[in-house]
Enzyme design. Structure first.
Site, PDB file in Angstrom:
ATOM      1  N   ALA A  66       0.818  -1.212   0.000  1.00  0.00           N
ATOM      2  CA  ALA A  66       0.000   0.000   0.000  1.00  0.00           C
ATOM      3  C   ALA A  66       0.854   1.266   0.000  1.00  0.00           C
ATOM      4  O   ALA A  66       0.497   2.256  -0.634  1.00  0.00           O
ATOM      5  CB  ALA A  66      -0.939  -0.001   1.194  1.00  0.00           C
TER       6      ALA A  66
ATOM      7  N   SER B 221      -3.353  -3.734   0.121  1.00  0.00           N
ATOM      8  CA  SER B 221      -2.152  -4.472   0.507  1.00  0.00           C
ATOM      9  C   SER B 221      -2.524  -5.876   0.974  1.00  0.00           C
ATOM     10  O   SER B 221      -3.391  -6.036   1.841  1.00  0.00           O
ATOM     11  CB  SER B 221      -1.447  -3.710   1.629  1.00  0.00           C
ATOM     12  OG  SER B 221      -0.249  -4.350   1.971  1.00  0.00           O
TER      13      SER B 221
ATOM     14  N   CYS C 222       3.339   1.796  12.746  1.00  0.00           N
ATOM     15  CA  CYS C 222       4.388   2.719  12.305  1.00  0.00           C
ATOM     16  C   CYS C 222       4.793   3.669  13.408  1.00  0.00           C
ATOM     17  O   CYS C 222       5.911   4.165  13.440  1.00  0.00           O
ATOM     18  CB  CYS C 222       3.909   3.527  11.117  1.00  0.00           C
ATOM     19  SG  CYS C 222       2.954   2.550   9.986  1.00  0.00           S
TER      20      CYS C 222
HETATM   21  C1  LIG Z   1      -0.953  -0.891   6.596  1.00  0.00           C
HETATM   22  C2  LIG Z   1      -1.410   0.358   5.954  1.00  0.00           C
HETATM   23  C3  LIG Z   1      -0.646   1.000   4.959  1.00  0.00           C
HETATM   24  C4  LIG Z   1       0.721   0.496   4.567  1.00  0.00           C
HETATM   25  O1  LIG Z   1       0.639  -0.708   3.878  1.00  0.00           O
HETATM   26  P1  LIG Z   1       1.945  -1.514   3.457  1.00  0.00           P
HETATM   27  O2  LIG Z   1       1.470  -2.520   2.476  1.00  0.00           O
HETATM   28  O3  LIG Z   1       2.426  -2.155   4.712  1.00  0.00           O
HETATM   29  O4  LIG Z   1       2.892  -0.557   2.852  1.00  0.00           O
HETATM   30  C5  LIG Z   1      -1.149   2.132   4.375  1.00  0.00           C
HETATM   31  N1  LIG Z   1      -2.345   2.619   4.719  1.00  0.00           N
HETATM   32  C6  LIG Z   1      -3.124   2.045   5.659  1.00  0.00           C
HETATM   33  C7  LIG Z   1      -4.458   2.626   5.983  1.00  0.00           C
HETATM   34  C8  LIG Z   1      -2.672   0.897   6.304  1.00  0.00           C
HETATM   35  O5  LIG Z   1      -3.443   0.339   7.242  1.00  0.00           O
END
Ligand SMILES: *Cc1c(COP(=O)(O)O)cnc(C)c1O
Length: 393
Positions: free
Chosen positions: A77, A205, A332
């Protein structure tokens, strides 16, 4: 009584989910027997890989109501967010340089917008109310002739609050502005439909819905309007030039299978999860000083965000970390001791943000686990003196 409980009980499914065994089984052969490069057109190894990738593309498209040609595979994502926002900002700079987003977006969106802001792109940061929702009138009034993009998440990763996506899509369409949504928490959990919702770009994702980590997709609308993006990676021109680089075939196969399972199982699964979440919610809210964060109605069925009055998230996490795997907010920011910017943006006092915990249920969460979690919280409470004030817990 025999118990199958394994500790710590995993309730951090908004951070990541385990790979479903059916997904694993489907993608493992693509590491060895079917290891081909999907771009190899001259032999059966390549054809086999390409066929598997195209099946995955159809499955992902079907889950969100798109057509396969609108799916661009990415590493997840975060990459999808970067490609969508930076790609639109560069491609449409002749039309304008203004983007509207919201203060409660995921860091991937916030930091991408901040990056563009430093380069001269104008960003409007919409606030939210105490329920975590932006004001749609304010959103519409923020649109200027130079606005090129609305970037509004589908559902919040910390609170589970679901935004009025179809209404935002309508506003975007009315003003001829593109609409990008970070639907990472919604896809596979809610019936997402890019046509009905008027979405032009959407990121998802695999690891948030029982697929492998490091793979995702960006949906890019092909008609009414045809969305164009400036690629952020230069190279072999894979994915119709939008994302160069040899495809992660096993990951993509896993993403496709995960999408297919969600599409089929979502109706029953979301009811089951909502019931378990409500059971947990009712029981924990009956403890002294516990408050619910986020709109109680427009919420992901598996997500619960609570504040625990005078307690502090970090000491709660420390207390429970052998028994329950939880987080205070997003993964994060969980390495820092900062209170959640999402809860602070909802206008809560610092203490409410400092005492929050997020419970993320998932496909493998059982009723027995939820009963055990309720029990653990009940046992924790009597140990606190009657004023509720604690120095240590
Ligand atoms: C987990 C998440 C992301 C990041 O996704 P990745 O695939 O780990 O880079 C971005 N936006 C939201 C809302 C998420 O929950």
């Amino acid at each position: 009584m025999r118990s199958n409980l394994q500790f710590p009980i995993y309730l951090d499914n908004n951070a990541t989910t385990p790979v479903d065994p059916r997904v694993l089984q489907e993608f493992l052969p693509y590491y060895q027997q079917h290891f081909g490069n999907a771009a190899s057109r001259t032999h059966a190894y390549g054809w086999m890989a390409e066929e598997a990738v195209e099946l995955a593309r159809e499955r992902v498209a079907r889950l969100i109501g798109a057509v396969p040609q609108e799916i661009v595979f990415t590493s997840g994502a975060t990459e999808g967010v970067n490609l969508a926002i930076k790609g639109v900002a560069e491609m449409y700079q002749g039309k304008g340089n203004h983007i509207i987003t919201c203060v409660t977006e995921h860091k991937a969106v916030i930091d991408t917008c901040k990056h563009l802001e430093k380069k001269g792109v104008e960003i409007t940061w919409l606030p939210v109310n105490a329920a975590g929702l932006p004001d749609l009138q304010e959103l519409e009034q923020a649109i200027r002739p130079t606005t090129i993009l609305l970037a509004m998440m589908y559902a919040n990763n910390e609170t589970g609050v679901i935004l009025p996506i179809a209404a935002i899509g309508q506003i975007a369409k009315k003003h001829g502005v593109l609409f990008f949504t970070d639907a990472t928490q919604a896809v596979g959990k809610l019936p997402v439909a890019v046509q009905a919702d008027g979405i032009d770009l959407l990121t998802l994702s695999a690891h948030k819905f029982y697929g492998p980590k490091g793979v995702g997709a960006l949906y890019v609308r092909r008609r009414d309007p045809r969305v164009k993006l400036t690629p952020q990676l230069d190279g072999g021109g894979h994915e119709r030039g939008m994302r160069s680089g040899t495809l992660n075939v096993p990951g993509i196969v896993g993403l496709g299978k995960a999408a297919e399972l969600c599409r089929v199982e979502m109706p029953a699964e979301s009811i089951r999860l909502e019931q378990l979440r409500n059971l947990l919610q009712e029981n924990l809210l009956s403890l002294p000083g516990v408050e619910l964060n986020g709109d109680p109605l427009n919420r992901l069925p598996h997500t619960l965000n609570l504040s625990f009055a005078d307690r502090d998230s970090n000491s709660l996490l420390l207390h429970f970390n052998k028994t329950i795997a939880l987080s205070a907010g997003s993964a994060c920011t969980s390495a820092t001791l900062e209170p959640s910017y999402v809860l602070k943006a909802m206008g809560f006092p610092d203490q409410r943000a400092y005492s929050a915990l997020r419970f993320g249920l998932g496909r493998f969460t059982t009723e027995e686990e939820i009963m055990q979690v309720i029990q653990l919280f009940r046992e924790f409470y009597p140990s606190v003196n009657t004023t509720g004030k604690t120095t240590t817990i």
